[in-house]
Design a protein around this motif. Structure first.
Motif, PDB file in Angstrom:
ATOM      1  N   LEU A 106      10.896  -8.995 -11.555  1.00  0.00           N
ATOM      2  CA  LEU A 106       9.772  -8.121 -11.221  1.00  0.00           C
ATOM      3  C   LEU A 106       8.734  -8.127 -12.331  1.00  0.00           C
ATOM      4  CD1 LEU A 106      11.752  -4.956  -9.974  1.00  0.00           C
ATOM      5  CD2 LEU A 106      10.768  -6.776  -8.556  1.00  0.00           C
ATOM      6  N   ASN A 107       7.464  -8.158 -11.950  1.00  0.00           N
ATOM      7  CA  ASN A 107       6.423  -7.864 -12.930  1.00  0.00           C
ATOM      8  C   ASN A 107       6.173  -6.353 -12.906  1.00  0.00           C
ATOM      9  OD1 ASN A 107       4.645  -7.245 -10.774  1.00  0.00           O
ATOM     10  ND2 ASN A 107       3.922  -9.370 -10.674  1.00  0.00           N
ATOM     11  N   ASP A 151       0.560   8.665  -8.917  1.00  0.00           N
ATOM     12  CA  ASP A 151      -0.785   8.335  -9.392  1.00  0.00           C
ATOM     13  C   ASP A 151      -0.800   8.004 -10.881  1.00  0.00           C
ATOM     14  OD1 ASP A 151      -0.118  11.133  -9.791  1.00  0.00           O
ATOM     15  OD2 ASP A 151      -2.137  11.368 -10.580  1.00  0.00           O
ATOM     16  N   GLU A 152      -1.855   7.326 -11.288  1.00  0.00           N
ATOM     17  CA  GLU A 152      -2.192   7.084 -12.699  1.00  0.00           C
ATOM     18  C   GLU A 152      -0.987   6.591 -13.507  1.00  0.00           C
ATOM     19  OE1 GLU A 152      -5.881  10.115 -13.466  1.00  0.00           O
ATOM     20  OE2 GLU A 152      -3.880  10.976 -13.637  1.00  0.00           O
ATOM     21  N   VAL A 153      -0.345   5.547 -13.012  1.00  0.00           N
ATOM     22  CA  VAL A 153       0.848   5.017 -13.678  1.00  0.00           C
ATOM     23  C   VAL A 153       0.451   3.877 -14.609  1.00  0.00           C
ATOM     24  CG1 VAL A 153       3.115   3.963 -13.347  1.00  0.00           C
ATOM     25  CG2 VAL A 153       2.286   5.682 -11.710  1.00  0.00           C
ATOM     26  N   ASN A 154       0.599   4.125 -15.906  1.00  0.00           N
ATOM     27  CA  ASN A 154       0.372   3.097 -16.923  1.00  0.00           C
ATOM     28  C   ASN A 154       1.725   2.474 -17.256  1.00  0.00           C
ATOM     29  OD1 ASN A 154      -0.046   1.584 -19.229  1.00  0.00           O
ATOM     30  ND2 ASN A 154      -1.346   3.097 -20.230  1.00  0.00           N
ATOM     31  N   THR A 155       1.932   1.252 -16.841  1.00  0.00           N
ATOM     32  CA  THR A 155       3.256   0.618 -16.940  1.00  0.00           C
ATOM     33  C   THR A 155       3.495  -0.090 -18.280  1.00  0.00           C
ATOM     34  OG1 THR A 155       2.359  -1.352 -15.861  1.00  0.00           O
ATOM     35  CG2 THR A 155       3.419   0.294 -14.442  1.00  0.00           C
ATOM     36  N   ALA A 195       7.433  -3.518 -10.228  1.00  0.00           N
ATOM     37  CA  ALA A 195       8.341  -2.463 -10.670  1.00  0.00           C
ATOM     38  C   ALA A 195       7.818  -1.084 -10.247  1.00  0.00           C
ATOM     39  CB  ALA A 195       8.526  -2.529 -12.176  1.00  0.00           C
ATOM     40  N   TYR A 196       6.506  -0.909 -10.321  1.00  0.00           N
ATOM     41  CA  TYR A 196       5.863   0.322  -9.839  1.00  0.00           C
ATOM     42  C   TYR A 196       6.154   0.516  -8.353  1.00  0.00           C
ATOM     43  CZ  TYR A 196       1.721   3.080  -8.314  1.00  0.00           C
ATOM     44  OH  TYR A 196       0.861   3.984  -7.740  1.00  0.00           O
ATOM     45  N   GLU A 197       6.005  -0.540  -7.574  1.00  0.00           N
ATOM     46  CA  GLU A 197       6.319  -0.491  -6.146  1.00  0.00           C
ATOM     47  C   GLU A 197       7.789  -0.159  -5.924  1.00  0.00           C
ATOM     48  OE1 GLU A 197       7.046  -3.847  -2.769  1.00  0.00           O
ATOM     49  OE2 GLU A 197       5.134  -3.992  -3.831  1.00  0.00           O
ATOM     50  N   TYR A 198       8.671  -0.808  -6.672  1.00  0.00           N
ATOM     51  CA  TYR A 198      10.108  -0.570  -6.561  1.00  0.00           C
ATOM     52  C   TYR A 198      10.426   0.902  -6.811  1.00  0.00           C
ATOM     53  CZ  TYR A 198      14.957  -0.377  -8.268  1.00  0.00           C
ATOM     54  OH  TYR A 198      16.265  -0.035  -8.488  1.00  0.00           O
ATOM     55  N   PHE A 199       9.811   1.471  -7.842  1.00  0.00           N
ATOM     56  CA  PHE A 199      10.090   2.861  -8.202  1.00  0.00           C
ATOM     57  C   PHE A 199       9.645   3.800  -7.084  1.00  0.00           C
ATOM     58  CE2 PHE A 199      11.035   5.587 -11.973  1.00  0.00           C
ATOM     59  CZ  PHE A 199      10.863   6.814 -11.337  1.00  0.00           C
ATOM     60  N   TRP A 243       6.909  -0.045 -19.930  1.00  0.00           N
ATOM     61  CA  TRP A 243       7.944  -0.892 -19.320  1.00  0.00           C
ATOM     62  C   TRP A 243       7.896  -2.313 -19.883  1.00  0.00           C
ATOM     63  CZ3 TRP A 243       6.990   0.626 -13.473  1.00  0.00           C
ATOM     64  CH2 TRP A 243       7.463   1.929 -13.264  1.00  0.00           C
ATOM     65  N   THR A 244       6.726  -2.782 -20.187  1.00  0.00           N
ATOM     66  CA  THR A 244       6.603  -4.176 -20.643  1.00  0.00           C
ATOM     67  C   THR A 244       6.714  -4.311 -22.160  1.00  0.00           C
ATOM     68  OG1 THR A 244       4.186  -3.951 -20.664  1.00  0.00           O
ATOM     69  CG2 THR A 244       5.191  -4.839 -18.666  1.00  0.00           C
ATOM     70  N   THR A 245       6.724  -3.185 -22.878  1.00  0.00           N
ATOM     71  CA  THR A 245       6.823  -3.253 -24.345  1.00  0.00           C
ATOM     72  C   THR A 245       8.151  -2.712 -24.873  1.00  0.00           C
ATOM     73  OG1 THR A 245       5.692  -1.109 -24.544  1.00  0.00           O
ATOM     74  CG2 THR A 245       4.333  -3.094 -24.665  1.00  0.00           C
ATOM     75  N   THR A 246       8.959  -2.117 -24.004  1.00  0.00           N
ATOM     76  CA  THR A 246      10.261  -1.604 -24.415  1.00  0.00           C
ATOM     77  C   THR A 246      11.310  -2.673 -24.124  1.00  0.00           C
ATOM     78  OG1 THR A 246       9.568   0.658 -23.884  1.00  0.00           O
ATOM     79  CG2 THR A 246      11.933   0.251 -24.103  1.00  0.00           C
ATOM     80  N   PRO A 247      12.035  -3.149 -25.143  1.00  0.00           N
ATOM     81  CA  PRO A 247      12.900  -4.329 -24.975  1.00  0.00           C
ATOM     82  C   PRO A 247      13.885  -4.239 -23.815  1.00  0.00           C
ATOM     83  CG  PRO A 247      12.626  -3.854 -27.294  1.00  0.00           C
ATOM     84  CD  PRO A 247      11.959  -2.734 -26.566  1.00  0.00           C
ATOM     85  N   HIS A 248      14.606  -3.115 -23.690  1.00  0.00           N
ATOM     86  CA  HIS A 248      15.648  -3.088 -22.648  1.00  0.00           C
ATOM     87  C   HIS A 248      15.032  -3.026 -21.244  1.00  0.00           C
ATOM     88  CE1 HIS A 248      15.164   1.388 -22.671  1.00  0.00           C
ATOM     89  NE2 HIS A 248      15.629   1.300 -21.435  1.00  0.00           N
ATOM     90  N   VAL A 249      13.868  -2.393 -21.118  1.00  0.00           N
ATOM     91  CA  VAL A 249      13.197  -2.359 -19.814  1.00  0.00           C
ATOM     92  C   VAL A 249      12.618  -3.735 -19.481  1.00  0.00           C
ATOM     93  CG1 VAL A 249      11.439  -1.238 -18.401  1.00  0.00           C
ATOM     94  CG2 VAL A 249      12.659   0.095 -20.140  1.00  0.00           C
TER      95      VAL A 249
END
Length: 525
Positions: free
Chosen positions: A340-341, A318-322, A345-349, A325-331
């Motif tokens: 993956l958008n 629940d309550e996953v703010n991603t 990526a949330y679905e993948y996890f 993932w989109t602001t960290t360079p290596h991720v």
């Protein structure tokens, strides 16, 4: 003024006589499926004992014997039972329990039905309890305990309204209560107290929300630095503690549903293993691009499988703010490489965590956001845990998935403006009319989120509102009160019974966690 004086006088007189009388004379909670009773009374013999004549089950682990002894203690309610029993024809000598199944493994969906009969005459007179499993028998013992009363005049335990015939079984297989040991640590005795009180209401699943953003109090042998995220060295649980809680609950017919909430709500994981964070400056959700993340989840669930034997494990979601993932360079680079958008990526996890749980023999409970976002991709062994919105349970079962209801506007105990009447009237099967879909709604759960709850106020936050939901989950729909005012007298009585048993249940008057408004009888608050 005259009315108050009359009320006080009546209640004082009834208290002096040693019992409380309501109009219908029946003060059982939760209400059984069917019952009949008479008007006679018996004393409980001072040698009141347990017999298992004719039972296939031989109680190899003393589950039934220990349950019987606990019931005798709560029936006494710490009073000294020193009156003299006279007249052998007025004495209930013992309880004969017949359990048909040899198996005492506690698991989801076991038969919890029972039949309790207490005659008014005989020579000698014995009560009889039949159940398919020992856990049904434990429920019958709890019902029996509510039929017994300490008489302050004779100083003997009495059973009123004999003869009794009670046939009972639960409406839903899953009847849960969540406690949160991350926002505030709950000492082991408090958790055990909650389990004991659950048995009085016939709740059967303790959802242990063990870890969250704020702390990671549980020892994980595979990754021992995880509990570096505990608040302090003394606010921790060893794996031996977890075993103790599981075994304590199991002997009382309560399953433990363990939860690790992933990928969000996981800042505390990185205190011991910082590489689980996307970065030092952006710490959650867990790093989806790092294989170590999934090795840790695998290690946790491997350790869980040795301790938490319930068929389900709760994986949160629940309550996953991603945004991390989109602001960290290596991720961000990993996402681009995988095509993956952030939603994918949330679905993948979530799906990868599900596969790990399945590999360890678990079926999965996930909060409803996973279903709302990619419901058709979830494992068919998923139980959708509804908490946000109306209509989700209806959609989940229509999709062929099982569901648990915990809608926050009605069944969140930390919402102190939520009244017991709202808890009682919350119907899990709202708008679900297809019988096949109704079977997929396996039950419900009331939730005690711990931001403002610790050992000092846990019990009065839970009780008696959780008991109101417990009757909704146990009692057949036809027997439920159609107006909560019809249940007020019984719940008043049960709340006072909880107090007498050492449970700090709050008054019914007012919402949430309230104190008595002034002097007065427990039965009028």
């Amino acid at each position: 003024m005259e009315r108050k004086t009359w009320t006080f006088s009546v209640w004082f007189l009834l208290g002096f006589l040693g019992f409380v009388v309501f109009v219908d004379g029946v003060n059982l909670w939760p209400m059984p499926m069917s019952l009949s009773h008479g008007v006679q009374s018996l004393y409980l013999s001072k040698d009141f004992g347990l017999s298992m004549k004719g039972s296939a089950y031989k109680d190899p682990s003393n589950i039934l014997k220990d349950g019987f002894l606990r019931v005798l203690e709560i029936v006494k309610a710490a009073h000294v039972v020193d009156g003299l029993v006279t007249g052998s024809n007025a004495v209930l000598q013992g309880l004969n329990v017949v359990v048909f199944s040899l198996d005492d493994e506690l698991q989801f969906g076991i038969d919890e039905s029972y039949k309790l009969s207490i005659p008014a005459t005989g020579n000698p007179i014995y009560a009889h309890l039949e159940a398919h499993t020992v856990y049904g028998a434990l429920h019958g013992l709890q019902t029996f305990s509510q039929l017994c009363h300490f008489n302050f005049t004779t100083r003997i335990i009495e059973v009123h309204l004999l003869p009794w015939i009670i046939v009972d079984q639960p409406r839903f297989s899953y009847r849960g209560l969540l406690i949160d040991t991350s926002r505030h640590y709950q000492p082991l005795p408090m958790i055990k107290n909650v389990i004991d009180a659950m048995t009085y209401t016939k709740l059967n699943v303790l959802h242990w929300h063990i870890v969250d953003t704020q702390s990671f109090p549980l020892e994980i042998p595979s990754y021992p630095k995880l509990w570096n995220g505990a608040y302090s060295l003394s606010e921790r649980y060893t794996m031996a503690d977890a075993v103790e809680i599981v075994q304590y609950a199991q002997r009382r017919g309560v399953n433990i549903l363990a939860e690790i909430d992933v990928p969000g709500h996981a800042f505390s994981w990185g205190i011991g293993y910082p590489s689980l964070w996307p970065s030092v400056d952006c710490q959650q959700p867990l790093d989806v691009s790092n294989e170590f993340t999934f090795k840790v989840i695998d290690g946790i669930l491997s350790d869980f499988s040795k301790v938490f034997k319930f068929k389900f494990v709760h994986l949160g979601g629940d309550e996953v703010n991603t945004s991390c993932w989109t602001t960290t360079p290596h991720v961000k680079k990993w996402l681009r490489k995988q095509g993956l958008n952030e939603t994918q990526a949330y679905e993948y996890f979530v799906l990868r965590a599900q596969k790990i749980a399945l590999a360890h023999g678990y079926e999965i409970v996930n909060w409803e956001e996973t279903f709302n976002t990619f419901g058709d991709k979830l494992s068919p062994k998923t139980v959708v845990h509804n908490w946000l919105g109306g209509g989700v349970a209806q959609k989940a079962v229509a999709a062929g998935l099982r569901c648990i209801v915990s809608n926050q506007d009605k069944w969140y105990l930390d919402h102190l403006d939520a009244t017991w009447q709202g808890f009682y009237m919350n119907e899990p099967l709202t708008n679900i009319t297809d019988p096949k879909q109704q079977k997929l709604l396996i039950g419900g759960e009331v939730c005690t989120w711990g931001e403002h709850i610790d050992g000092s106020d846990l019990e009065q936050t839970i009780w008696p509102r959780a008991a109101a939901a417990a009757e909704r989950l146990w009692t057949s729909f036809e027997k439920l009160a159609k107006d909560p005012r019809q249940a007020t007298g019984r719940l008043d009585h049960f709340r006072c019974l909880l107090n007498q048993r050492g449970v700090a249940a709050a008054p019914l008057a007012g919402p949430g966690r309230v104190a008595p408004e002034g002097p007065g009888s427990c039965y009028q608050q």
